[in-house]
Design a protein around this motif. Structure first.
Motif, PDB file in Angstrom:
ATOM      1  N   HIS A  43       0.813  -1.224   0.000  1.00 27.57           N
ATOM      2  CA  HIS A  43       0.000   0.000   0.000  1.00 27.57           C
ATOM      3  C   HIS A  43       0.846   1.273   0.000  1.00 27.57           C
ATOM      4  O   HIS A  43       0.493   2.238  -0.711  1.00 27.57           O
ATOM      5  N   PRO A  44       1.952   1.349   0.775  1.00 21.45           N
ATOM      6  CA  PRO A  44       2.778   2.575   0.685  1.00 21.45           C
ATOM      7  C   PRO A  44       3.242   2.881  -0.731  1.00 21.45           C
ATOM      8  O   PRO A  44       3.329   4.049  -1.127  1.00 21.45           O
ATOM      9  N   LEU A  45       3.539   1.839  -1.508  1.00 21.91           N
ATOM     10  CA  LEU A  45       3.949   2.061  -2.896  1.00 21.91           C
ATOM     11  C   LEU A  45       2.779   2.556  -3.740  1.00 21.91           C
ATOM     12  O   LEU A  45       2.965   3.352  -4.663  1.00 21.91           O
ATOM     13  N   SER A  46       1.583   2.074  -3.424  1.00 20.62           N
ATOM     14  CA  SER A  46       0.401   2.556  -4.139  1.00 20.62           C
ATOM     15  C   SER A  46       0.165   4.033  -3.851  1.00 20.62           C
ATOM     16  O   SER A  46      -0.206   4.803  -4.748  1.00 20.62           O
ATOM     17  N   ARG A  47       0.373   4.433  -2.611  1.00 26.98           N
ATOM     18  CA  ARG A  47       0.240   5.851  -2.261  1.00 26.98           C
ATOM     19  C   ARG A  47       1.300   6.683  -2.980  1.00 26.98           C
ATOM     20  O   ARG A  47       1.017   7.782  -3.463  1.00 26.98           O
ATOM     21  N   ALA A  48       2.520   6.135  -3.066  1.00 26.07           N
ATOM     22  CA  ALA A  48       3.579   6.844  -3.789  1.00 26.07           C
ATOM     23  C   ALA A  48       3.231   6.964  -5.271  1.00 26.07           C
ATOM     24  O   ALA A  48       3.508   7.997  -5.898  1.00 26.07           O
ATOM     25  N   ALA A  49       2.613   5.922  -5.844  1.00 23.88           N
ATOM     26  CA  ALA A  49       2.207   5.972  -7.250  1.00 23.88           C
ATOM     27  C   ALA A  49       1.142   7.040  -7.462  1.00 23.88           C
ATOM     28  O   ALA A  49       1.142   7.740  -8.481  1.00 23.88           O
ATOM     29  N   ALA A  50       0.241   7.190  -6.499  1.00 27.32           N
ATOM     30  CA  ALA A  50      -0.788   8.230  -6.603  1.00 27.32           C
ATOM     31  C   ALA A  50      -0.161   9.618  -6.548  1.00 27.32           C
ATOM     32  O   ALA A  50      -0.555  10.519  -7.296  1.00 27.32           O
ATOM     33  N   ARG A  51       0.819   9.777  -5.662  1.00 28.33           N
ATOM     34  CA  ARG A  51       1.523  11.075  -5.606  1.00 28.33           C
ATOM     35  C   ARG A  51       2.248  11.338  -6.922  1.00 28.33           C
ATOM     36  O   ARG A  51       2.296  12.477  -7.397  1.00 28.33           O
ATOM     37  N   GLY A  52       2.810  10.254  -7.511  1.00 36.14           N
ATOM     38  CA  GLY A  52       3.500  10.416  -8.786  1.00 36.14           C
ATOM     39  C   GLY A  52       2.555  10.853  -9.886  1.00 36.14           C
ATOM     40  O   GLY A  52       2.916  11.679 -10.734  1.00 36.14           O
ATOM     41  N   GLN A  53       1.350  10.319  -9.877  1.00 32.71           N
ATOM     42  CA  GLN A  53       0.378  10.732 -10.895  1.00 32.71           C
ATOM     43  C   GLN A  53       0.013  12.209 -10.740  1.00 32.71           C
ATOM     44  O   GLN A  53      -0.108  12.933 -11.733  1.00 32.71           O
ATOM     45  N   ARG A  54      -0.160  12.650  -9.494  1.00 33.36           N
ATOM     46  CA  ARG A  54      -0.460  14.070  -9.284  1.00 33.36           C
ATOM     47  C   ARG A  54       0.703  14.940  -9.727  1.00 33.36           C
ATOM     48  O   ARG A  54       0.513  16.028 -10.283  1.00 33.36           O
ATOM     49  N   ALA A  55       1.934  14.442  -9.482  1.00 33.93           N
ATOM     50  CA  ALA A  55       3.111  15.204  -9.905  1.00 33.93           C
ATOM     51  C   ALA A  55       3.187  15.285 -11.431  1.00 33.93           C
ATOM     52  O   ALA A  55       3.527  16.336 -11.992  1.00 33.93           O
ATOM     53  N   ARG A  56       2.842  14.179 -12.106  1.00 35.60           N
ATOM     54  CA  ARG A  56       2.843  14.202 -13.569  1.00 35.60           C
ATOM     55  C   ARG A  56       1.786  15.147 -14.105  1.00 35.60           C
ATOM     56  O   ARG A  56       1.997  15.834 -15.109  1.00 35.60           O
ATOM     57  N   ALA A  57       0.640  15.209 -13.425  1.00 38.01           N
ATOM     58  CA  ALA A  57      -0.403  16.144 -13.848  1.00 38.01           C
ATOM     59  C   ALA A  57       0.066  17.582 -13.700  1.00 38.01           C
ATOM     60  O   ALA A  57      -0.255  18.437 -14.528  1.00 38.01           O
ATOM     61  N   ALA A  58       0.859  17.845 -12.651  1.00 32.54           N
ATOM     62  CA  ALA A  58       1.357  19.203 -12.427  1.00 32.54           C
ATOM     63  C   ALA A  58       2.356  19.622 -13.498  1.00 32.54           C
ATOM     64  O   ALA A  58       2.582  20.822 -13.708  1.00 32.54           O
ATOM     65  N   LEU A  59       2.969  18.648 -14.175  1.00 30.26           N
ATOM     66  CA  LEU A  59       3.949  18.959 -15.215  1.00 30.26           C
ATOM     67  C   LEU A  59       3.314  19.270 -16.565  1.00 30.26           C
ATOM     68  O   LEU A  59       4.018  19.652 -17.503  1.00 30.26           O
ATOM     69  N   GLN A  60       1.997  19.108 -16.694  1.00 32.94           N
ATOM     70  CA  GLN A  60       1.344  19.271 -17.981  1.00 32.94           C
ATOM     71  C   GLN A  60       1.600  20.630 -18.639  1.00 32.94           C
ATOM     72  O   GLN A  60       1.849  20.679 -19.851  1.00 32.94           O
ATOM     73  N   PRO A  61       1.562  21.736 -17.901  1.00 33.13           N
ATOM     74  CA  PRO A  61       1.847  23.024 -18.569  1.00 33.13           C
ATOM     75  C   PRO A  61       3.239  23.079 -19.181  1.00 33.13           C
ATOM     76  O   PRO A  61       3.421  23.601 -20.294  1.00 33.13           O
ATOM     77  N   ARG A  62       4.231  22.523 -18.470  1.00 36.79           N
ATOM     78  CA  ARG A  62       5.596  22.541 -19.006  1.00 36.79           C
ATOM     79  C   ARG A  62       5.730  21.588 -20.192  1.00 36.79           C
ATOM     80  O   ARG A  62       6.471  21.866 -21.142  1.00 36.79           O
ATOM     81  N   ILE A  63       5.017  20.481 -20.149  1.00 37.56           N
ATOM     82  CA  ILE A  63       5.043  19.547 -21.280  1.00 37.56           C
ATOM     83  C   ILE A  63       4.388  20.178 -22.503  1.00 37.56           C
ATOM     84  O   ILE A  63       4.841  19.990 -23.641  1.00 37.56           O
ATOM     85  N   ALA A  64       3.341  20.959 -22.280  1.00 36.23           N
ATOM     86  CA  ALA A  64       2.694  21.662 -23.385  1.00 36.23           C
ATOM     87  C   ALA A  64       3.674  22.635 -24.044  1.00 36.23           C
ATOM     88  O   ALA A  64       3.692  22.783 -25.271  1.00 36.23           O
ATOM     89  N   GLU A  65       4.505  23.290 -23.236  1.00 33.49           N
ATOM     90  CA  GLU A  65       5.523  24.197 -23.797  1.00 33.49           C
ATOM     91  C   GLU A  65       6.536  23.420 -24.632  1.00 33.49           C
ATOM     92  O   GLU A  65       6.974  23.898 -25.695  1.00 33.49           O
ATOM     93  N   LEU A  66       6.920  22.236 -24.152  1.00 31.65           N
ATOM     94  CA  LEU A  66       7.867  21.416 -24.914  1.00 31.65           C
ATOM     95  C   LEU A  66       7.266  20.958 -26.239  1.00 31.65           C
ATOM     96  O   LEU A  66       7.961  20.899 -27.257  1.00 31.65           O
ATOM     97  N   ARG A  67       5.987  20.645 -26.234  1.00 29.61           N
ATOM     98  CA  ARG A  67       5.331  20.253 -27.488  1.00 29.61           C
ATOM     99  C   ARG A  67       5.386  21.380 -28.510  1.00 29.61           C
ATOM    100  O   ARG A  67       5.612  21.156 -29.699  1.00 29.61           O
ATOM    101  N   GLU A  68       5.130  22.569 -28.022  1.00 28.90           N
ATOM    102  CA  GLU A  68       5.149  23.712 -28.939  1.00 28.90           C
ATOM    103  C   GLU A  68       6.559  23.968 -29.452  1.00 28.90           C
ATOM    104  O   GLU A  68       6.763  24.292 -30.631  1.00 28.90           O
ATOM    105  N   LYS A  69       7.536  23.785 -28.554  1.00 26.83           N
ATOM    106  CA  LYS A  69       8.917  24.067 -28.920  1.00 26.83           C
ATOM    107  C   LYS A  69       9.461  23.038 -29.905  1.00 26.83           C
ATOM    108  O   LYS A  69      10.225  23.365 -30.824  1.00 26.83           O
TER     109      LYS A  69
END
Length: 241
Positions: A43-69
């Protein structure tokens, strides 16, 4: 003493503890309890995976900039996205770790209830049942013994019904999450990581493959799969809400 002998003794001891409550199905209850203990450990790893998903969602604006670039250079875009994940210490595959760590427990059960002998001695666990279905049997055995609606066949129909309900719940939930992720990715004009679009289309249907697993593995291993799948559905609904 082999690891299979130790594991067989553990299952037998759990069955003895549960026998006053579950009687002839005590070994089946022991497998469900064992599965719950395994899921608690990861379960601790599952919680870490959930945090990782939220972190990946937070990167979306920067990924959008990379797509444009790098709109005209898909390979450079892919490298840049992976470098961004490494820089932020976010793994795109972190969600796979809890499932991978459960594989040894599943294969232990599979071997334990597929072998007539354990450690050179007879495998007494094969005599245990879930209601009328032997824990070492398969759906094909139930069909051959009493047919689809025979005593053992009805046990499998019950398991299939449980899996179908869980799979439908996961299907609807994954479709919603995939649609939300597609909207977020589409805002930048492309995918988060090139090549994942096809995977996203298949993911909502993955839970239904559990029906095939339950049908072909020994009943003991099927119980592990059903219990773990139910746990995952509740856990993910809580962690990813």
């Amino acid at each position: 003493m082999s690891v299979f002998s130790v594991f067989a003794r553990l299952v037998g001891q759990l069955a003895d503890l549960l026998q006053p409550l579950f009687h002839a199905s005590a070994a089946a209850a022991a497998i469900v309890l064992f599965t719950a203990l395994v899921r608690l450990l990861v379960h601790p790893l599952s919680r870490a995976a959930a945090r990782g998903q939220r972190a990946r969602a937070a990167l979306q604006p920067r990924i959008a900039e990379l797509r444009e670039k790098h709109a005209e250079d898909p390979q450079r875009l892919q490298r840049a996205v992976l470098e961004l994940h490494a820089e932020e210490r976010v793994s795109p595959l972190s969600g796979c770790l809890p499932s991978l760590l459960q594989l040894p427990a599943f294969f232990l059960l599979y071997h334990l209830f597929s072998s007539s002998t354990i450690g050179g001695e007879g495998n007494g666990l094969l005599s245990h049942q879930l209601f009328a279905a032997p824990l070492g049997g398969r759906w094909a055995d139930a069909l051959g013994g009493g047919g689809l609606f025979g005593p053992a066949g009805l046990v499998y129909l019950g398991l299939f019904a449980v899996v179908a309900v869980i799979a439908t719940f996961n299907f609807l939930r994954t479709k919603r999450m995939t649609a939300a992720g597609s909207v977020a990715a589409g805002a930048g004009g492309g995918e988060q990581i090139p090549g994942l679009g096809a995977v996203g289309k298949v993911m909502p249907f993955m839970s239904f493959f559990t029906l095939v697993t339950v049908a072909v593995v020994p009943l003991a291993a099927a119980l592990y799969v059903v219990t773990s799948t139910a746990w995952s559905a509740v856990e993910r609904a809580a962690l990813y809400r």
